[in-house]
Write an enzyme that holds these catalytic residues in place. Structure first.
Site, PDB file in Angstrom:
ATOM      1  N   ARG A  28      45.337  29.310  40.130  1.00  0.00           N
ATOM      2  CA  ARG A  28      44.275  30.254  39.753  1.00  0.00           C
ATOM      3  C   ARG A  28      44.874  31.471  39.056  1.00  0.00           C
ATOM      4  O   ARG A  28      44.352  31.946  38.258  1.00  0.00           O
ATOM      5  CB  ARG A  28      43.467  30.633  41.022  1.00  0.00           C
ATOM      6  CG  ARG A  28      42.490  29.909  41.768  1.00  0.00           C
ATOM      7  CD  ARG A  28      42.329  30.484  43.290  1.00  0.00           C
ATOM      8  NE  ARG A  28      41.798  31.725  43.161  1.00  0.00           N
ATOM      9  CZ  ARG A  28      40.541  32.169  42.945  1.00  0.00           C
ATOM     10  NH1 ARG A  28      39.330  30.973  42.597  1.00  0.00           N
ATOM     11  NH2 ARG A  28      39.974  33.222  42.768  1.00  0.00           N
ATOM     12  N   ARG A  80      52.539  34.179  32.414  1.00  0.00           N
ATOM     13  CA  ARG A  80      52.634  34.750  31.029  1.00  0.00           C
ATOM     14  C   ARG A  80      53.898  35.213  30.336  1.00  0.00           C
ATOM     15  O   ARG A  80      54.439  35.933  31.311  1.00  0.00           O
ATOM     16  CB  ARG A  80      51.453  35.755  30.777  1.00  0.00           C
ATOM     17  CG  ARG A  80      50.090  35.509  30.954  1.00  0.00           C
ATOM     18  CD  ARG A  80      49.288  36.372  30.150  1.00  0.00           C
ATOM     19  NE  ARG A  80      47.772  35.947  30.430  1.00  0.00           N
ATOM     20  CZ  ARG A  80      47.378  37.137  31.231  1.00  0.00           C
ATOM     21  NH1 ARG A  80      47.808  37.910  32.070  1.00  0.00           N
ATOM     22  NH2 ARG A  80      46.119  36.794  31.670  1.00  0.00           N
ATOM     23  N   ARG A 105      38.542  30.329  56.021  1.00  0.00           N
ATOM     24  CA  ARG A 105      39.368  31.506  56.379  1.00  0.00           C
ATOM     25  C   ARG A 105      38.555  32.659  56.402  1.00  0.00           C
ATOM     26  O   ARG A 105      37.325  32.814  55.564  1.00  0.00           O
ATOM     27  CB  ARG A 105      40.494  31.665  55.547  1.00  0.00           C
ATOM     28  CG  ARG A 105      41.627  30.801  55.267  1.00  0.00           C
ATOM     29  CD  ARG A 105      42.169  30.715  56.635  1.00  0.00           C
ATOM     30  NE  ARG A 105      43.300  32.034  56.789  1.00  0.00           N
ATOM     31  CZ  ARG A 105      43.694  32.071  58.024  1.00  0.00           C
ATOM     32  NH1 ARG A 105      43.839  31.510  58.884  1.00  0.00           N
ATOM     33  NH2 ARG A 105      44.483  33.139  57.920  1.00  0.00           N
ATOM     34  N   ARG A 120      46.422  42.553  51.667  1.00  0.00           N
ATOM     35  CA  ARG A 120      46.142  43.704  50.523  1.00  0.00           C
ATOM     36  C   ARG A 120      45.541  44.966  51.127  1.00  0.00           C
ATOM     37  O   ARG A 120      44.788  44.847  51.898  1.00  0.00           O
ATOM     38  CB  ARG A 120      45.553  43.030  49.142  1.00  0.00           C
ATOM     39  CG  ARG A 120      44.411  42.485  49.317  1.00  0.00           C
ATOM     40  CD  ARG A 120      44.029  41.791  48.344  1.00  0.00           C
ATOM     41  NE  ARG A 120      42.581  40.788  48.640  1.00  0.00           N
ATOM     42  CZ  ARG A 120      42.248  39.721  47.616  1.00  0.00           C
ATOM     43  NH1 ARG A 120      42.965  39.584  46.620  1.00  0.00           N
ATOM     44  NH2 ARG A 120      41.501  39.076  47.994  1.00  0.00           N
ATOM     45  N   GLU A 147      42.998  44.479  54.282  1.00  0.00           N
ATOM     46  CA  GLU A 147      42.274  43.049  54.564  1.00  0.00           C
ATOM     47  C   GLU A 147      43.279  42.386  55.176  1.00  0.00           C
ATOM     48  O   GLU A 147      44.471  42.130  54.918  1.00  0.00           O
ATOM     49  CB  GLU A 147      42.242  42.642  53.015  1.00  0.00           C
ATOM     50  CG  GLU A 147      41.176  41.661  52.614  1.00  0.00           C
ATOM     51  CD  GLU A 147      40.896  41.344  51.302  1.00  0.00           C
ATOM     52  OE1 GLU A 147      40.714  42.210  50.428  1.00  0.00           O
ATOM     53  OE2 GLU A 147      40.985  40.168  50.905  1.00  0.00           O
ATOM     54  N   TYR A 166      35.912  26.849  46.512  1.00  0.00           N
ATOM     55  CA  TYR A 166      36.530  28.088  46.294  1.00  0.00           C
ATOM     56  C   TYR A 166      36.038  28.586  44.799  1.00  0.00           C
ATOM     57  O   TYR A 166      37.079  28.584  43.918  1.00  0.00           O
ATOM     58  CB  TYR A 166      38.106  27.849  46.330  1.00  0.00           C
ATOM     59  CG  TYR A 166      39.006  29.155  46.213  1.00  0.00           C
ATOM     60  CD1 TYR A 166      38.316  30.630  46.128  1.00  0.00           C
ATOM     61  CD2 TYR A 166      40.180  29.069  46.255  1.00  0.00           C
ATOM     62  CE1 TYR A 166      39.102  31.452  46.317  1.00  0.00           C
ATOM     63  CE2 TYR A 166      40.943  30.185  46.460  1.00  0.00           C
ATOM     64  CZ  TYR A 166      40.558  31.220  46.332  1.00  0.00           C
ATOM     65  OH  TYR A 166      41.228  32.594  46.260  1.00  0.00           O
ATOM     66  N   ASP A 214      34.524  31.178  41.763  1.00  0.00           N
ATOM     67  CA  ASP A 214      34.497  32.563  41.725  1.00  0.00           C
ATOM     68  C   ASP A 214      33.030  32.952  41.180  1.00  0.00           C
ATOM     69  O   ASP A 214      32.092  31.921  41.091  1.00  0.00           O
ATOM     70  CB  ASP A 214      35.441  32.766  40.218  1.00  0.00           C
ATOM     71  CG  ASP A 214      36.965  32.776  40.797  1.00  0.00           C
ATOM     72  OD1 ASP A 214      37.261  33.145  41.770  1.00  0.00           O
ATOM     73  OD2 ASP A 214      37.668  32.419  39.752  1.00  0.00           O
TER      74      ASP A 214
HETATM   75  N1  UDP Z   1      48.716  34.780  45.622  1.00  0.00           N
HETATM   76  C1  UDP Z   1      50.206  35.293  45.940  1.00  0.00           C
HETATM   77  N2  UDP Z   1      50.658  36.497  45.960  1.00  0.00           N
HETATM   78  C2  UDP Z   1      49.950  37.254  45.546  1.00  0.00           C
HETATM   79  C3  UDP Z   1      48.270  36.973  44.957  1.00  0.00           C
HETATM   80  C4  UDP Z   1      48.158  35.721  45.184  1.00  0.00           C
HETATM   81  O1  UDP Z   1      50.889  34.082  46.423  1.00  0.00           O
HETATM   82  O2  UDP Z   1      50.219  38.340  45.304  1.00  0.00           O
HETATM   83  C5  UDP Z   1      48.544  33.373  45.783  1.00  0.00           C
HETATM   84  C6  UDP Z   1      47.664  33.231  47.259  1.00  0.00           C
HETATM   85  O3  UDP Z   1      47.979  31.854  47.700  1.00  0.00           O
HETATM   86  C7  UDP Z   1      46.161  33.251  46.901  1.00  0.00           C
HETATM   87  C8  UDP Z   1      46.069  32.532  45.435  1.00  0.00           C
HETATM   88  O4  UDP Z   1      47.397  33.073  44.772  1.00  0.00           O
HETATM   89  O5  UDP Z   1      45.335  32.672  47.891  1.00  0.00           O
HETATM   90  C9  UDP Z   1      45.102  32.916  44.774  1.00  0.00           C
HETATM   91  O6  UDP Z   1      44.904  34.625  44.617  1.00  0.00           O
HETATM   92  P1  UDP Z   1      43.444  35.098  44.141  1.00  0.00           P
HETATM   93  O7  UDP Z   1      43.900  36.604  43.923  1.00  0.00           O
HETATM   94  O8  UDP Z   1      42.844  34.378  43.010  1.00  0.00           O
HETATM   95  O9  UDP Z   1      42.661  35.164  45.567  1.00  0.00           O
HETATM   96  P2  UDP Z   1      41.246  35.968  45.855  1.00  0.00           P
HETATM   97  O10 UDP Z   1      41.139  37.239  45.168  1.00  0.00           O
HETATM   98  O11 UDP Z   1      40.296  34.894  45.631  1.00  0.00           O
HETATM   99  O12 UDP Z   1      41.470  36.112  47.287  1.00  0.00           O
END
Ligand code: UDP
Length: 375
Positions: free
Chosen positions: A171, A175, A248, A279, A305, A353, A355
């Site tokens: 996801r 870059r 989850r 976070r 969170e 999952y 968006d």
């Molecule tokens: N992820 C990670 N470190 C980060 C942010 C994301 O390892 O700092 C991984 C983690 O496995 C997460 C996935 O990337 O479940 C997808 O992140 P995303 O931000 O898309 O998740 P959401 O915002 O949907 O919770």
């Protein structure tokens, strides 16, 4: 029958369906077991700040049709998501980009960064990544995996990274430029005035009753409709007859602080294993005062969170799309296909999952099939 459509769930899927049904001249009742509309995109105004009560929602899409559709119900600001990762007090840029690689290894050029990742990938000896750990190492190498992915992912999913599907980490973009934009999306932003106001506009013309739990009130005369659109969890609809799907859940600890600026960014991820939350969101940065350091509102609202395994009674947030759960979902899906006059949709109804833009697109596609055209 009281209504043409009974829509269960006032989130985005339900709101798109309701808007289309009303536009096609149908009578529509929307119910939600929560006391408010908006699903998990719900925002609530606290101290003049739109608080994302169920976690950060940043709208982004590559689909022009979806962007034009949603822009009919809100004006979007120019927010661009660029989270910061905090690993034991060291800060890194997300998504993985040249700022991240420079901070991690001191490399300056894209070729140096690529060489570093290639070296780490080779020594981990991964050909075809079969799980999230292998996928992560092959994309960004072991150092980034260890510091920015492993701890966060294991907190977020409550499972070891080598038992999680690779698509989860795909996801995020990788870059070899200095671009900190979290999304590879042509259109991005947050509705000015909040998601609740936007979704309320979408629901205009439908009758809306929050605080009604369909699974408890099913069959009551005032809920009778020719067709039901169910956006709750598919296993709950069938009373968990094949067993529970895994999800989850997330718990938010929200605080109002007497400060202009707590962390200087909307999203800071805590990527070590020890910090109990994944976070911290500082909501004002989704919309306010970027040029004034937030001083236009001398308070701020933050949410920590915490991720946990879902059990009945909790709110399901993320489907755990591993093989076992996906197989179980297919069994529920075949029951759903036999259910007459019921449409299942959304993240919970389809166990995906998704968006927000994909939810909207799926709902619009479904409406095209049902009503012949999108209005
Ligand atoms: N992820 C990670 N470190 C980060 C942010 C994301 O390892 O700092 C991984 C983690 O496995 C997460 C996935 O990337 O479940 C997808 O992140 P995303 O931000 O898309 O998740 P959401 O915002 O949907 O919770």
């Amino acid at each position: 029958m009281q209504y043409d459509y009974l829509i269960v769930g006032a989130g985005l899927y339900g709101a798109v369906f309701a808007q289309q049904a009303v536009a096609h001249g149908k009578s529509v009742l929307v119910i939600d077991k929560r006391s408010h509309i908006g699903g998990n995109a719900f925002t609530e105004n606290i101290e003049g700040i739109n608080v994302h009560k169920y976690g950060a929602h940043v709208f982004h899409t590559n689909c022009k049709e979806v962007w034009e559709y949603i822009s009919r119900f809100a004006e979007f600001n120019r927010y661009t998501n660029s989270p910061v990762a905090n690993f034991k007090g060291e800060l890194y840029s997300l998504p993985f980009n040249m700022h991240t690689f420079n901070k991690m290894w001191g490399v300056v050029t894209p070729d140096e960064a690529k060489a570093k990742i290639e070296e780490q990938r080779k020594s981990a000896n991964i050909a075809e990544p079969k799980n999230l750990e292998e996928q992560a190492v092959s994309l960004v190498g072991t150092d980034i995996y260890e510091r920015l992915i492993k701890g966060y992912t294991e907190k977020q999913w409550g499972r070891p990274c080598n038992e999680l599907p690779p698509f989860i980490i795909k996801r995020l973009p990788v870059r070899f430029t200095f671009d900190n934009n979290y999304f590879d999306a042509r259109y991005q932003g947050i509705p000015i005035g909040g998601y609740t106001e936007m979704i309320s506009k979408m629901l205009g013309g439908a009758e809306v009753r929050p605080g009604v739990d369909y699974l408890k009130s099913k069959g009551e005369p005032e809920l009778l409709a020719k067709t039901v659109v169910f956006t709750g969890s598919i296993d709950s609809y069938f009373n968990y007859c094949y067993g529970e799907l895994q999800y989850r859940s997330v718990r938010f600890e929200t605080e109002v602080l007497e400060l202009d600026n707590y962390q200087g960014n909307a999203v800071v991820n805590y990527t070590d294993r020890e910090t109990p939350y994944t976070r911290i969101i500082e909501h004002k940065w989704f919309e306010f005062g970027k040029d004034k350091n937030g001083a236009d509102i001398p308070k701020t609202v933050i949410s920590r969170e915490y991720s946990s395994e879902w059990k009945q009674g909790d709110e399901p947030y993320y489907p755990v799309n591993d093989e076992r759960n996906n197989d179980l979902y297919l069994r529920y899906k075949s029951l759903a296909e036999k259910e007459k006059n019921v449409i299942f949709g959304g993240r919970l109804g389809e166990y995906r999952y998704y968006d927000m833009d994909v939810v909207i697109s799926a709902a619009l596609e479904r409406c095209k099939i049902v009503f012949g055209d999108n209005l």
